[in-house]
Design an enzyme around this catalytic site. Structure first.
Site, PDB file in Angstrom:
ATOM      1  N   LYS A  75      10.232   2.191  24.934  1.00 26.16           N
ATOM      2  CA  LYS A  75       9.960   2.281  26.370  1.00 26.16           C
ATOM      3  C   LYS A  75      10.157   0.900  26.985  1.00 26.16           C
ATOM      4  CE  LYS A  75       6.615   1.548  29.183  1.00 26.16           C
ATOM      5  NZ  LYS A  75       7.348   1.166  30.435  1.00 26.16           N
ATOM      6  N   GLU A 134       1.903  -8.683  20.924  1.00 25.51           N
ATOM      7  CA  GLU A 134       2.235 -10.028  21.401  1.00 25.51           C
ATOM      8  C   GLU A 134       1.831 -10.052  22.859  1.00 25.51           C
ATOM      9  OE1 GLU A 134       3.622 -12.725  23.381  1.00 25.51           O
ATOM     10  OE2 GLU A 134       5.697 -12.174  22.926  1.00 25.51           O
ATOM     11  N   CYS A 148       5.319 -16.009  28.372  1.00 25.56           N
ATOM     12  CA  CYS A 148       3.972 -15.975  27.795  1.00 25.56           C
ATOM     13  C   CYS A 148       3.621 -17.274  27.075  1.00 25.56           C
ATOM     14  CB  CYS A 148       3.832 -14.788  26.848  1.00 25.56           C
ATOM     15  SG  CYS A 148       5.088 -14.709  25.557  1.00 25.56           S
ATOM     16  N   GLU A 206      -4.204 -16.340  32.699  1.00 23.38           N
ATOM     17  CA  GLU A 206      -2.741 -16.364  32.696  1.00 23.38           C
ATOM     18  C   GLU A 206      -2.222 -15.988  34.082  1.00 23.38           C
ATOM     19  OE1 GLU A 206       0.806 -15.025  29.731  1.00 23.38           O
ATOM     20  OE2 GLU A 206      -0.576 -13.430  30.326  1.00 23.38           O
TER      21      GLU A 206
END
Length: 477
Positions: free
Chosen positions: A176, A251, A285, A385
């Site tokens: 996906k 992750e 990231c 973040e």
């Protein structure tokens, strides 16, 4: 000429059992974040679409798993060659659907996936598929059907780091891709077919995370889920996958600390640090989003950052000179803008950028690339973040204080240290993160990549990435 003006995209379709599957239901619009124009649509897939893809992957698994690893490696090499042949199309496509500047898209969005695939293939020949341990024969075997759920910031690279090792290990895959930047997945599907990947071995189901992503995570016919995305979404994947006790590799987010030591080459450290913080418009990231500097050098670092930031052009991602394009979507722009406003409200000093749009860019998902100084290490912009071009400069008193700040967030994905080599290595060993860069080394695509703490589990890249997609069996004799 506009680099995206001649792009065309196929009719919306999933890719199941080796072919495009026509779709006549609801669709998801793909929006160019620079122009706000709808450039394509993809299916708003359903759980039933996932069922069909899983059925195809399940049927294809026995024959693919039984294929010799060397033959699987040869097929994947052809996939890498096929991607290389279409690299300019891939770069322009990704630039159009998530806003990466075309110069970066060629290197990071189209070139890096090819290099990563080739690096992973290189470990197959010497990989210990079987080994003798005393009276046991230890055999490494494919897990089965792998569900891969990937993000929008590197929409082909993140697919390759899952699909290539999964296929090399002998698994079949249901992917996906992100609905924000889904178009490169169709190119990959076509390339896999041309390279000789058997029908059903690689499948793509488009759709949203709450529908298609959750159906994959919960599906009884899927034996492993590999997910890259936010920590919040990763927790949901783990929750759903736990019902069938399937393997989960995550992750997730990061808030990487870049510790600049007193014995560092200050200008080099600052220049490289800003480059990492703002690459891909900060949508990375592992970006060095916190720059930790000795308190007595803080003002000098700020001056160097102001000078370095002047070189970063913001604008149309189709222009060769653009270094920073829009963020990937209006949703992401609004999110990052809120964090910039929060930084100001909490008393951090704006060095460059700040709230509002860049001058002359009233249309598109643009923010002003921002550097904050005098940042409190416990503030929101230092701990959460942001996923945009926002750098927080944080002063520290001594090495212990720097390490304490570096390790103080919930994340542990990446980090950096600049300084005299042995000194920097000693600090790197104390940092709680899965990968640490010392003095800005070249990327190693064979090294393991993954996180500590809420940055996830498991590892990607090279031998370590291949191992994630294998079961281990001991046969006693």
């Amino acid at each position: 000429m506009n680099a995206n003006s001649e792009l065309s995209f196929p009719a919306p379709a999933h890719w199941i059992d080796g072919k495009a599957v026509p779709f006549d239901g609801p669709v998801i619009e793909v929006v160019n974040p620079a122009t706000e124009a709808v450039i394509a649509t993809v299916p708003a897939g359903t759980a039933e679409d996932v069922d069909r893809a899983v059925a195809a992957a399940t049927a294809a698994f026995p024959a693919w798993a039984a294929t010799d690893p060397a033959e699987r490696a040869a097929v994947v090499r052809r996939v890498a060659a096929g991607l290389q042949a279409r690299s300019e199309e891939i770069a322009a496509t990704i630039s159009a659907d998530m806003g990466a500047p075309i110069s970066f898209a060629r290197m990071g969005q189209a070139g890096l996936p090819v290099m990563a695939a080739e690096a992973t293939v290189s470990v197959v020949a010497d990989f210990p598929w079987t080994e003798e341990i005393a009276n046991s024969l230890v055999v490494r075997e494919p897990i089965g059907v792998v569900g891969a759920i990937t993000p929008w910031n590197f929409p082909l690279q993140q697919v390759i780091t899952k699909v290539v090792p999964a296929l090399l290990a002998g698994n079949t895959v249901v992917l996906k891709p992100s609905e924000v930047a889904p178009l490169a997945a169709r190119i990959l599907a076509e390339v896999t077919a041309e390279a000789g990947v058997p029908a059903g071995v690689f499948n793509v189901v488009h759709g949203t995370g709450p529908v298609v992503g959750e159906a994959i995570a919960a599906h009884r016919g899927i034996d492993m889920v590999s997910f890259t995305g936010s920590t919040r979404a990763g927790k949901r994947v783990s929750e759903l996958a736990s019902a069938t006790v399937k393997k989960v590799a995550l992750e997730l987010g990061g808030k990487s600390a870049n510790i600049i030591l007193r014995d560092a080459d200050l200008k080099d450290a600052v220049t490289r640090g800003l480059s990492s913080a703002w690459i891909n418009s900060g949508q990375v990231c592992g970006a060095y989003t916190r720059m930790l500097v000795p308190a007595e050098l803080h003002d000098e670092v700020v001056d160097l950052l102001r000078e370095a930031a002047a070189a970063y052009t913001v604008g149309d991602p189709t222009e060769e000179s653009t270094l920073l394009g829009p963020l990937a979507s209006e949703t992401q722009r609004a999110r990052v803008a809120t964090y910039i406003e929060r930084g100001v409200a909490d008393g951090a000093t704006v060095v460059v950028g700040g709230p509002g749009r860049p001058e002359g860019l009233e249309t598109g998902a643009y923010v002003r690339p921002t550097v904050f100084a005098d940042v409190d290490p416990d503030s929101v912009i230092a701990c959460e973040e942001i996923f945009g071009p926002v750098l927080a400069v944080i002063p520290y008193t001594d090495d212990d204080h720097a390490v304490q700040i570096a390790n103080s967030t919930d994340y542990g994905l990446n980090g950096a240290v600049f300084g005299e080599t042995e000194h920097a290595l000693a600090i790197a060993k104390r940092m709680r993160a899965g990968q640490i860069d010392v003095n800005g080394p070249q990327m190693n695509l064979l090294a393991p990549f993954g996180g500590y703490k809420q940055s996830g589990n498991g590892r990607e890249m090279g031998r370590f990435g291949l191992e994630e997609f294998l079961e281990t069996k001991a046969i006693q004799r």
